[in-house]
Design an enzyme around this catalytic site. Structure first.
Site, mmCIF file in Angstrom:
data_model
loop_
_atom_site.group_PDB
_atom_site.id
_atom_site.type_symbol
_atom_site.label_atom_id
_atom_site.label_comp_id
_atom_site.label_asym_id
_atom_site.label_seq_id
_atom_site.Cartn_x
_atom_site.Cartn_y
_atom_site.Cartn_z
ATOM 1 C CB THR A 175 -0.820 -0.076 1.301
ATOM 2 O OG1 THR A 175 -1.697 -1.171 1.196
ATOM 3 C CG2 THR A 175 -1.561 1.180 1.616
ATOM 4 N NE ARG A 203 -8.495 -7.909 2.098
ATOM 5 C CZ ARG A 203 -7.485 -7.067 2.262
ATOM 6 N NH1 ARG A 203 -7.256 -6.130 1.370
ATOM 7 N NH2 ARG A 203 -6.699 -7.155 3.302
ATOM 8 N N GLY A 205 -9.865 -3.949 2.557
ATOM 9 C CA GLY A 205 -8.875 -3.971 3.633
ATOM 10 C C GLY A 205 -9.061 -2.826 4.611
ATOM 11 C CG ASP A 206 -5.556 -1.695 6.709
ATOM 12 O OD1 ASP A 206 -5.376 -2.370 5.660
ATOM 13 O OD2 ASP A 206 -4.657 -0.981 7.199
ATOM 14 C CB THR A 226 1.443 -0.334 4.688
ATOM 15 O OG1 THR A 226 1.735 -1.494 3.893
ATOM 16 C CG2 THR A 226 2.706 0.063 5.453
ATOM 17 N N GLY A 227 -0.058 -3.044 5.787
ATOM 18 C CA GLY A 227 0.155 -4.345 6.413
ATOM 19 C C GLY A 227 -1.021 -5.254 6.157
ATOM 20 N N GLY A 229 -4.277 -6.260 6.225
ATOM 21 C CA GLY A 229 -5.461 -5.446 6.503
ATOM 22 C C GLY A 229 -6.457 -6.030 7.483
#
Ligand code: ASP
Length: 308
Positions: A175, A203, A205-206, A226-227, A229
């Site tokens: 990200t 889907r 993510g965060d 970032t990671g 999610g």
């Protein structure tokens, strides 16, 4: 200087042994273009919101990062992207989730914030809104990069989806995001992503979820994550850091450390974030092997990093 900026190009970095000098140069060049674009706006007394958007646009246009042009493929071979922007002065925010064929998703998120009465828009509705406000579209070919296609081929017949696992040599992604403090004392955050390779279509993510992957509040901090999610969503990472500052009186550094190095680690939440407060303190913690990152602090000192 009365302004500062920090950005990331994702926590999932390429395995160090695979980082050739040319590739390293290319990643650093992408980060440099972005930090330059953001800082230029701050130098000209632009707002933190404008600066984070400008930095993220550069990262979205740079094929090595997993956002915009370099967005990863989902399970059905498409690019569905998420983005968010938030400003700390008035808690205004705009986010988009699961959008396709939008050249710069961060511009669409910004339009949701400034040109609609809403905070979050998804899928077809977000794309219809994009058309109505004149946001630029790009066809599927624009988002094709060989590297992302190969990553997807490795996974497409499985139900696995992947973050940037450094253990997996071919899987470099990430990200992108930025946080900034402007000369008016306001902070802002922006995040944009293609998500995780081979993710289920639909889907989310965060990144586009306010409080999870993105948050900004002048009284506490601006954060872009970032990671992995799913874990960042469950840990409500960005808002948790803000709360630790607001309700417990912790410093930005203390709050970031607790959330990234302890709480996330305990639940297996691999990743990191960039953070800034209204005094211009910058933190860029990560619990993964690396995180592409760059910053310019209040003293005008520029830093770049990939690994620890
Ligand atoms: N956080 C992003 C997501 O889960 C992925 C990433 O940061 O690489 O969609």
């Amino acid at each position: 200087m009365s302004h500062a900026i920090a950005l990331h190009g994702g926590a999932g970095t390429i395995a160090p042994e695979l980082l050739t000098p040319e590739l390293e140069k290319a990643y650093l060049h992408g980060l440099d273009l972005a930090i330059y674009a953001g800082n230029k706006i701050l130098l000209a007394n632009g707002t933190a919101t404008e600066a984070v958007a400008a930095a993220v646009i550069e990262l979205e246009n740079y094929p090595l990062f997993n956002a915009g042009k370099g967005a990863v493929f989902n399970h059905v071979g498409k690019h569905e992207m998420d983005a968010a922007i938030m400003q700390g002065i008035d808690l205004m925010a705009g986010t988009v989730a699961g959008v396709k064929n939008i050249k710069n998703p961060i511009l669409l998120a910004q339009a949701v914030m400034t040109q609609s009465a809403h905070v979050m828009m998804a899928g077809d509705g977000a794309e219809a809104f994009a058309k109505s406000v004149g946001i630029e579209f790009a066809d599927d070919d624009y988002f094709y990069t060989e590297q992302r296609y190969k990553q997807w081929l490795d996974l497409k017949d499985s139900s696995n989806y992947q973050l940037d696992h450094s253990a997996n040599p071919g899987n470099k992604m990430g990200t992108v995001g930025a946080v900034a403090l402007d000369s008016f004392g306001n902070i802002a955050a922006a995040t944009s992503t293609g998500g995780m390779t081979n993710k289920q279509f639909g889907r989310i993510g965060d990144s586009p979820v306010i409080g999870a992957g993105t948050y900004a509040n002048n009284h506490t901090c601006a954060i872009s994550c970032t990671g992995h999610g799913e874990l960042f969503l469950r840990a409500v990472v960005a808002y948790d850091i803000s709360c630790l500052m607001e309700y417990k009186g912790l410093s930005l550094k203390e709050a970031c450390n607790i959330v990234v190095m302890d709480k996330l680690v305990k639940i297996g939440g691999e990743g990191g974030l960039v953070a800034i407060d209204a005094k211009g303190n910058i933190e860029m913690p990560f619990n993964s092997e690396g995180m592409y990152r760059a910053s310019i602090n209040m003293a005008g000192e520029k830093t770049f990093g990939i690994y620890k």
